[in-house]
Design a protein around this motif. Structure first.
Motif, mmCIF file in Angstrom:
data_model
loop_
_atom_site.group_PDB
_atom_site.id
_atom_site.type_symbol
_atom_site.label_atom_id
_atom_site.label_comp_id
_atom_site.label_asym_id
_atom_site.label_seq_id
_atom_site.Cartn_x
_atom_site.Cartn_y
_atom_site.Cartn_z
ATOM 1 N N ASN A 198 -11.856 -11.937 4.443
ATOM 2 C CA ASN A 198 -10.891 -12.532 5.388
ATOM 3 C C ASN A 198 -11.223 -12.275 6.848
ATOM 4 N N GLN A 229 -18.250 -2.714 1.251
ATOM 5 C CA GLN A 229 -18.979 -2.547 2.504
ATOM 6 C C GLN A 229 -19.339 -1.084 2.634
ATOM 7 N N GLU A 230 -20.612 -0.797 2.774
ATOM 8 C CA GLU A 230 -21.013 0.595 2.975
ATOM 9 C C GLU A 230 -20.810 0.983 4.430
ATOM 10 N N ILE A 231 -20.125 2.117 4.658
ATOM 11 C CA ILE A 231 -20.018 2.681 5.996
ATOM 12 C C ILE A 231 -21.322 3.428 6.248
ATOM 13 N N LYS A 232 -22.126 2.897 7.149
ATOM 14 C CA LYS A 232 -23.489 3.420 7.328
ATOM 15 C C LYS A 232 -23.470 4.874 7.828
ATOM 16 N N SER A 233 -22.435 5.225 8.585
ATOM 17 C CA SER A 233 -22.413 6.551 9.228
ATOM 18 C C SER A 233 -22.397 7.700 8.229
ATOM 19 N N ASN A 234 -21.815 7.490 7.048
ATOM 20 C CA ASN A 234 -21.813 8.594 6.069
ATOM 21 C C ASN A 234 -21.893 8.108 4.624
ATOM 22 N N VAL A 278 -12.934 -3.734 -1.547
ATOM 23 C CA VAL A 278 -11.879 -4.724 -1.300
ATOM 24 C C VAL A 278 -11.566 -5.480 -2.591
ATOM 25 N N ILE A 317 -5.338 0.789 1.851
ATOM 26 C CA ILE A 317 -4.714 0.085 2.985
ATOM 27 C C ILE A 317 -4.570 -1.411 2.706
ATOM 28 N N LEU A 342 -11.213 3.448 0.435
ATOM 29 C CA LEU A 342 -12.511 4.050 0.712
ATOM 30 C C LEU A 342 -12.892 5.004 -0.405
ATOM 31 N N LEU A 372 -4.910 -9.193 -0.135
ATOM 32 C CA LEU A 372 -6.038 -8.281 -0.312
ATOM 33 C C LEU A 372 -5.642 -6.846 0.002
ATOM 34 N N MET A 373 -6.198 -5.915 -0.746
ATOM 35 C CA MET A 373 -6.055 -4.491 -0.446
ATOM 36 C C MET A 373 -7.421 -3.835 -0.559
ATOM 37 N N LEU A 419 -18.748 4.041 16.476
ATOM 38 C CA LEU A 419 -20.019 4.194 15.758
ATOM 39 C C LEU A 419 -20.502 2.901 15.114
ATOM 40 N N GLU A 420 -19.594 2.216 14.399
ATOM 41 C CA GLU A 420 -20.024 0.997 13.704
ATOM 42 C C GLU A 420 -18.823 0.146 13.346
ATOM 43 N N PRO A 460 0.799 -1.232 0.000
ATOM 44 C CA PRO A 460 0.000 0.000 0.000
ATOM 45 C C PRO A 460 0.828 1.277 0.000
ATOM 46 N N GLN A 486 -17.713 -2.916 10.349
ATOM 47 C CA GLN A 486 -18.083 -3.652 9.137
ATOM 48 C C GLN A 486 -17.094 -4.798 8.968
ATOM 49 N N ILE A 522 -5.202 -5.230 3.604
ATOM 50 C CA ILE A 522 -6.291 -5.981 4.254
ATOM 51 C C ILE A 522 -5.808 -7.354 4.717
ATOM 52 N N LEU A 558 -13.603 -7.814 -5.039
ATOM 53 C CA LEU A 558 -14.155 -8.905 -4.228
ATOM 54 C C LEU A 558 -15.437 -8.528 -3.505
ATOM 55 N N GLU A 559 -15.421 -7.369 -2.831
ATOM 56 C CA GLU A 559 -16.616 -6.994 -2.066
ATOM 57 C C GLU A 559 -16.598 -5.505 -1.784
ATOM 58 N N PHE A 597 -16.347 1.105 1.274
ATOM 59 C CA PHE A 597 -15.036 0.482 1.363
ATOM 60 C C PHE A 597 -14.975 -0.659 0.347
ATOM 61 N N LEU A 623 -8.597 -0.701 10.410
ATOM 62 C CA LEU A 623 -8.861 -2.121 10.198
ATOM 63 C C LEU A 623 -8.226 -2.948 11.309
ATOM 64 N N LEU A 630 -15.260 11.747 10.995
ATOM 65 C CA LEU A 630 -15.152 10.309 11.228
ATOM 66 C C LEU A 630 -13.770 9.796 10.834
#
Lengths: 222, 222
Positions: free
Chosen positions: A160, B155-160, B166, B63, B75, B71-72, A152-153, A37, A155, B65, B152-153, B164, A75, A71
């Motif tokens: 992995n 993930q929504e950060i719900k706070s804003n 991957v 970053i 956001l 994995l990397m 806050l949350e 990275p 995910q 992972i 691969l996937e 993210f 990880l 925010l």
């Protein structure tokens, strides 16, 4: 001669496949993939259990999530084994992020050792916990830029089972002199450092700061 | 005299609350909060639409992972407006991460300008797309360390509502000479740089590399 030249040319550039990476010896692969990275932030994350046992661990995955609301996130490795940072955050709903500077990077590195749950890395590694009225989690007195956050949350990264933790900034403690007139924090005056891989520490020298980019206009140094 | 001394003492350390941050003028707050994570990785993310329209954008949130599988992640801002990087990744299931070096940081900064969908930042900012047989997304020829990933996937950060992303590393292209004997990539030889805030570019100088930390043993420089 031609063969020798071709060998040299071919050695200039490596092209590695996923299979090459997976075939690497484990510690070679860890070093290699953790370097990919580029330079990473260097932070100590401070937490406390509900019974007041403090914990402090180095992280290189802290990133910006948003400015309004303010925010930040980081990880965590899978919680398939006990992770004191994780359990403390879940118990107390708060944590602190403390910049690592040139004076404390060796002590900060030492927090990555596997201490037992009843050992505080503050004591074992030589850091002083510092408390405010806003956040239950301990700050690091020896750090110059300190951020207190409310959990806050989380995910889960399904690929992995690592966990991305998001917190809302509640408080920031930093030297007045590092905040420039337009809000930028001068990280070099604060002596904040950067990490590559999990073990290499770097100071920085500013090359340039550039103006806001607009189509068709070359950015200026500001 | 006493009052003057107290004023000086009080100016040494700022303690800011969430309310203070929210009351900042918008661009001051953006600069301030974006500086808080410390130094960040400097990457260009290359993608292509299913019709072959290339896109290139600077990111400072890449970053690590995991190393196995390799994995990397990074956001992305919310997709409430059109995000070409996001729609291209969803269309083609791949993207490239290309390190920003000292020679290309001004061009790289320019990719943050808001270009229209039919304008490729490769053309507009002066980069050359480079292709391999493994990944449909374009690499940046002018970058020295280039990583090709399969989506691969997300993930929504719900706070804003940031996202993210991957990816799994499929291919890495880099100069042979930057890979050290134990797998570490020498980012300084590769001239990779670091970012603070969204506009400040920094080169680095290694302070030290430290041995694996174990309880009760002071780490050595390696």
């Amino acid at each position: 001669m031609v063969e020798y030249l071709q060998l040299k040319l071919c050695r200039l550039k490596l092209i590695l496949s996923k299979e090459n990476i997976l075939a690497f010896e484990k510690s070679f692969r860890t070093n290699f993939v953790n370097s990919l990275p580029g330079f990473k932030s260097a932070s100590l994350i401070g937490t406390t259990s509900s019974e007041g046992r403090t914990n402090l661990t180095i992280f290189s995955s802290v990133i910006h999530i948003g400015a309004n609301p303010p925010l930040m996130g980081f990880l965590m490795r899978p919680v398939t084994v006990e992770r004191h940072t994780y359990s403390n955050i879940k118990e107390t709903n708060c944590f602190t992020i403390n910049h690592i500077n040139q004076n404390i990077f060796k002590l900060a590195h030492q927090t990555s050792a596997r201490y037992k749950k009843n050992t505080s890395e503050f004591d074992a590694c030589g850091f002083t916990p510092e408390y405010s009225e806003t956040i239950k989690a301990p700050y690091v007195k020896e750090s110059k830029i300190k951020i207190g956050l409310k959990f806050l949350e989380e995910q889960e990264i399904k690929s992995n089972r690592t966990i991305f933790i998001v917190g809302e900034i509640q408080e920031i403690i930093l030297p007045d002199k590092v905040v420039l007139a337009d809000g930028l924090i001068d990280l070099e005056t604060a002596e904040t450092i950067a990490i590559s891989n999990l073990d290499s520490y770097h100071k920085t020298n500013k090359i340039a700061r550039l103006s806001y980019a607009k189509p068709g206009i070359e950015p200026n140094e500001i």
